[in-house]
Design a protein around this motif. Sequence first.
Motif, PDB file in Angstrom:
ATOM      1  N   GLY A  59      11.926-118.709 -31.579  1.00 22.37           N
ATOM      2  CA  GLY A  59      13.184-119.105 -30.970  1.00 22.37           C
ATOM      3  C   GLY A  59      14.392-118.419 -31.582  1.00 22.37           C
ATOM      4  O   GLY A  59      15.454-118.335 -30.956  1.00 22.37           O
ATOM      5  N   LEU A  60      14.241-117.941 -32.836  1.00 24.65           N
ATOM      6  CA  LEU A  60      15.346-117.211 -33.472  1.00 24.65           C
ATOM      7  C   LEU A  60      15.514-115.800 -32.922  1.00 24.65           C
ATOM      8  O   LEU A  60      16.591-115.218 -32.996  1.00 24.65           O
ATOM      9  N   ILE A  61      14.423-115.224 -32.407  1.00 24.94           N
ATOM     10  CA  ILE A  61      14.462-113.821 -31.963  1.00 24.94           C
ATOM     11  C   ILE A  61      15.124-113.751 -30.591  1.00 24.94           C
ATOM     12  O   ILE A  61      14.669-114.379 -29.636  1.00 24.94           O
ATOM     13  N   ASP A  62      16.230-112.992 -30.533  1.00 24.04           N
ATOM     14  CA  ASP A  62      16.932-112.806 -29.256  1.00 24.04           C
ATOM     15  C   ASP A  62      16.403-111.593 -28.514  1.00 24.04           C
ATOM     16  O   ASP A  62      16.084-111.670 -27.333  1.00 24.04           O
ATOM     17  N   LYS A  63      16.294-110.450 -29.203  1.00 23.52           N
ATOM     18  CA  LYS A  63      15.827-109.235 -28.557  1.00 23.52           C
ATOM     19  C   LYS A  63      15.297-108.281 -29.610  1.00 23.52           C
ATOM     20  O   LYS A  63      15.823-108.202 -30.718  1.00 23.52           O
ATOM     21  N   LEU A  64      14.219-107.563 -29.243  1.00 22.17           N
ATOM     22  CA  LEU A  64      13.621-106.584 -30.145  1.00 22.17           C
ATOM     23  C   LEU A  64      14.179-105.193 -29.844  1.00 22.17           C
ATOM     24  O   LEU A  64      14.276-104.796 -28.679  1.00 22.17           O
ATOM     25  N   HIS A  65      14.558-104.499 -30.913  1.00 21.58           N
ATOM     26  CA  HIS A  65      15.008-103.105 -30.791  1.00 21.58           C
ATOM     27  C   HIS A  65      14.083-102.250 -31.669  1.00 21.58           C
ATOM     28  O   HIS A  65      14.494-101.702 -32.683  1.00 21.58           O
TER      29      HIS A  65
END
Length: 661
Positions: free
Chosen positions: A451-457
């Motif tokens: 839930g903490l992860i917004d988007k992976l780059h």
Amino acid sequence: MVKVRMNTADVAAEVKCLRRLIGMRCSNVYDLSPKTYVFKLMSSSGVTESGESEKVLLLMESGVRLHTTVYMRDKSNTPSGFTLKLRKHIRTRRLEDVRQLGYDRIILFQFGLGVNAHYIILELYAQGNIILTDSEFTVLTLLRSHRDDNKGFAIMSRHRYPVEQSRLFERTTREKMSRVLETLVQGNGDARLNTSELGDDSSNAPKEKQGEQKNVNPSELKKSDNNRAKQATLKVVLGEALGYGPALSEHIILDAGLIPSTKVSKDFKLDDNTIQVLAEAVTRFEDWLADVISGEKVPEGYILMQHKNSGKKNDAVSANGTLEQIYDEFCPLLLNQFKSRDRTEFETFDAALDEFYSKIESQRAEQQQKAKENSAMQKLEKIKIDQESRVHALKREVEQSVKMAALIEYNLEDVDAAILAVRVALANGMSWVDLARMVKEEKKSGNPVAGLIDKLHLERNCMSLLLSNNLDEMDDDEKTQPVDRVEVDLALSAHANARRYYEMKKRQESKQEKTITAHEKAFKAAERKTRQQLSQEKTVATISHMRKVHWFEKFNWFISSENYLVISGRDAQQNEMIVKRYMSKGDLYVHADLHGASSTVIKNHKPESPVPPLTLNQAGCFTVCHSQAWDSKIVTSAWWVYPHQVSKTAPTGNILQLEAS
């Protein structure tokens, strides 16, 4: 509307005023603008108080004005090619004649006599022109070229100027005026008259403007003529008939006791009494004009002020808060329609023109100066706002870096857990697409780390986390604060990511300090440069009245503490001049006790009283300071005698040198 152009009567009056310049020589020619030129004329008769030649500045502006001026204007640093051509042909030449060609708005200046004569022709109609011709009126140079195929002449270089095309001044008889007025009133649809007898100011119009009517639709022309005929007044009709313009025609109509705004249509009939009254008024005006052209009358000048509108925008307030009158009109004859208006009278029409145009020019220069100042200040303000916005942007970046670092520190365990989870998945060989799908599924299942992860780059080896500063000791209201996106590096731990943001904050603070310092220097430099440019432009734009030059200013001089004038020669010739011409009874002669010193004279304006000792002391110091003793650092003294003790003969056996007194 402010009057800016001269009519036929104005030109005739000004030419009469300028005939006093005949006999002067052209000393030089200067250009103030591409259309404005100043001719410096000098007389060798020495009529001024200083004993020097009389100097007159004659100003010509193509198509607009002509007058002498007592105001100083800044000249162009580099003379134009037209100016150099004028200097080549008329400098040092004597002004032999000034006349108006017929009663057109064309003035001819003749410099020199015979085959060596050259003419300056100034045209004050349409776009105007200044033309230089030789003795045969062949054009040598001019400001602009144009031609009129209908009249069969061309105004251009190496062509003869058609002086014979000018309209001759002829008196208006009752029969001529009656015939012309009837033709204009009836019109037969033709609003313009071919004035072969009386002429019209429109005959001065250049061909390029007259030719604009060639392609006009006849029906539209007829319609416009009919509309014009419906709106025609007695002032307009008489102005076209006489060719003097609306202002002079209104003056003539009022002089005849008629109403200028009387509507004139095809059915309008002029009885014999009206025509007789008008003819008598025209005769009175033409008597005045003939006296100006060929008589001895030097016309006065009048400047009329704008109508007073208290509290309106037309009123100008001067710097001291008083109401300032605004010039509106100039005329050599006080017209009947202007007799009730405020006015200023001048001895000559030339002086009125100089005052009118110089005041208008000064006001225009002030307005341009204010516009430049406003533009420069707006530019400085824009630079200042731009610099402030850059500094604020850097401050926001610093605050953002501190905030990101603080959020990471608030959530150290969660950040490490998220970084570890992604690392493990990548270490197990999971593809980027599968990893993104897995994070999405874990979010749905309620995994707190996912839930903490917004988007992976992953292409940059980083990811965005949704973090907040919800600590255990915070109140419930504070825990409801929105989350922020924080980008963390997958290769670093949570502590290392926080340290990276703090280092970024230090770099941004250093950049901010350098930017502020550089911007302050740049702003001060821009402000200093702007102030300097404005001060220079203000100096250039100033139109100042020429100061009267006193006779003693060609010498070294000063006024003593007791108000005595002391003069001293600058060279041997001036020493001779001071003793022979300017030393009189009651004065004192002062000389330094040194060979070759200058002659000094104290002018005693109270011959019955002796010169005070303080003035003698100051004159002696003045004499010694202007001698070789000053440069040689020699201690010497000065002595004084009465005028009758000064001798111009040397003792027997000696030779009186020029430097000695």
